[in-house]
Design a protein around this motif. Structure first.
Motif, mmCIF file in Angstrom:
data_model
loop_
_atom_site.group_PDB
_atom_site.id
_atom_site.type_symbol
_atom_site.label_atom_id
_atom_site.label_comp_id
_atom_site.label_asym_id
_atom_site.label_seq_id
_atom_site.Cartn_x
_atom_site.Cartn_y
_atom_site.Cartn_z
ATOM 1 N N SER A 1 0.831 -1.198 0.000
ATOM 2 C CA SER A 1 0.000 0.000 0.000
ATOM 3 C C SER A 1 0.868 1.252 0.000
ATOM 4 C CB SER A 1 -0.886 0.008 1.256
ATOM 5 O OG SER A 1 -1.542 1.243 1.402
ATOM 6 N N SER A 2 0.355 2.324 -0.597
ATOM 7 C CA SER A 2 1.062 3.612 -0.572
ATOM 8 C C SER A 2 0.800 4.371 0.725
ATOM 9 C CB SER A 2 0.645 4.462 -1.774
ATOM 10 O OG SER A 2 -0.752 4.707 -1.740
ATOM 11 N N ASN A 3 0.001 3.808 1.615
ATOM 12 C CA ASN A 3 -0.318 4.433 2.891
ATOM 13 C C ASN A 3 0.814 4.148 3.883
ATOM 14 O OD1 ASN A 3 -1.258 5.154 5.426
ATOM 15 N ND2 ASN A 3 -3.274 4.229 5.152
ATOM 16 N N ALA B 1 1.037 4.394 6.920
ATOM 17 C CA ALA B 1 0.599 3.797 8.186
ATOM 18 C C ALA B 1 0.417 2.284 8.093
ATOM 19 C CB ALA B 1 -0.709 4.444 8.641
ATOM 20 N N ARG B 2 0.400 1.743 6.882
ATOM 21 C CA ARG B 2 0.172 0.303 6.696
ATOM 22 C C ARG B 2 1.463 -0.489 6.939
ATOM 23 N NH1 ARG B 2 -4.508 -1.484 7.048
ATOM 24 N NH2 ARG B 2 -3.895 -3.231 5.768
ATOM 25 N N TYR C 1 3.750 -1.016 3.869
ATOM 26 C CA TYR C 1 4.567 0.143 3.494
ATOM 27 C C TYR C 1 5.831 0.200 4.362
ATOM 28 C CZ TYR C 1 5.791 4.939 2.229
ATOM 29 O OH TYR C 1 6.456 6.057 1.777
ATOM 30 N N GLU D 1 -2.813 0.439 -6.959
ATOM 31 C CA GLU D 1 -1.715 1.411 -6.859
ATOM 32 C C GLU D 1 -1.039 1.585 -8.220
ATOM 33 O OE1 GLU D 1 -1.124 3.134 -4.221
ATOM 34 O OE2 GLU D 1 -1.926 1.973 -2.548
#
Length: 139
Positions: A27-29, A31-32, A35, A55
């Protein structure tokens, strides 16, 4: 966490030898967990290939919708998907002739792991790549 018969030596060898890592579910998040783990992989000199149909770019790398879309060879497929989705990813890793699959902490699919081993892939299951790297290889 359960132990799925991956020896410390096998894990250390994978962590050191696998240079090109496809991260399925990246994920580009920030917080994940995917990542954070992939970012750490890059810091350790690994080539990270994001695999996520939602993504386009993660951590400065082009994202691919599936493993089959990734050009070139892949040493390790790191799976950040639910356990019930892991089998399809493992089957695709077998088809593209990856060298190994790593099912992240909490991801368990014994049947898929068996298929991968029978196809000649090394398998690590229900373990966090980052935690194992720090434990086995160090900073």
């Amino acid at each position: 966490m359960t132990d799925h018969a991956s020896s410390r030596e096998e894990i250390t060898r994978l962590l050191q030898d696998c240079r090109t890592i496809a991260v399925v579910g990246l994920s580009s998040n920030p917080a994940r967990p995917s990542y954070r783990v992939a970012s750490y992989m890059q810091q350790q000199g690994k080539v990270v290939i994001p695999v996520n149909p939602r993504e386009t770019d993660v951590l400065g790398e082009r994202a691919y919708p599936s493993l089959s879309d990734v050009p070139g060879s892949i040493d390790l497929v790191n799976v950040f998907r639910r356990s019930e989705e892991a089998g399809a990813v493992v089957d695709e890793a077998i088809r593209i002739q990856a060298k190994a699959v790593w099912l992240q902490e909490g991801v368990v699919d014994e049947a898929a792991a068996l298929r991968a081993r029978q196809a000649g892939l090394q398998v690590v299951m229900d373990r966090c790549w980052l935690k194992e790297y720090v434990r086995c290889v160090g900073e």
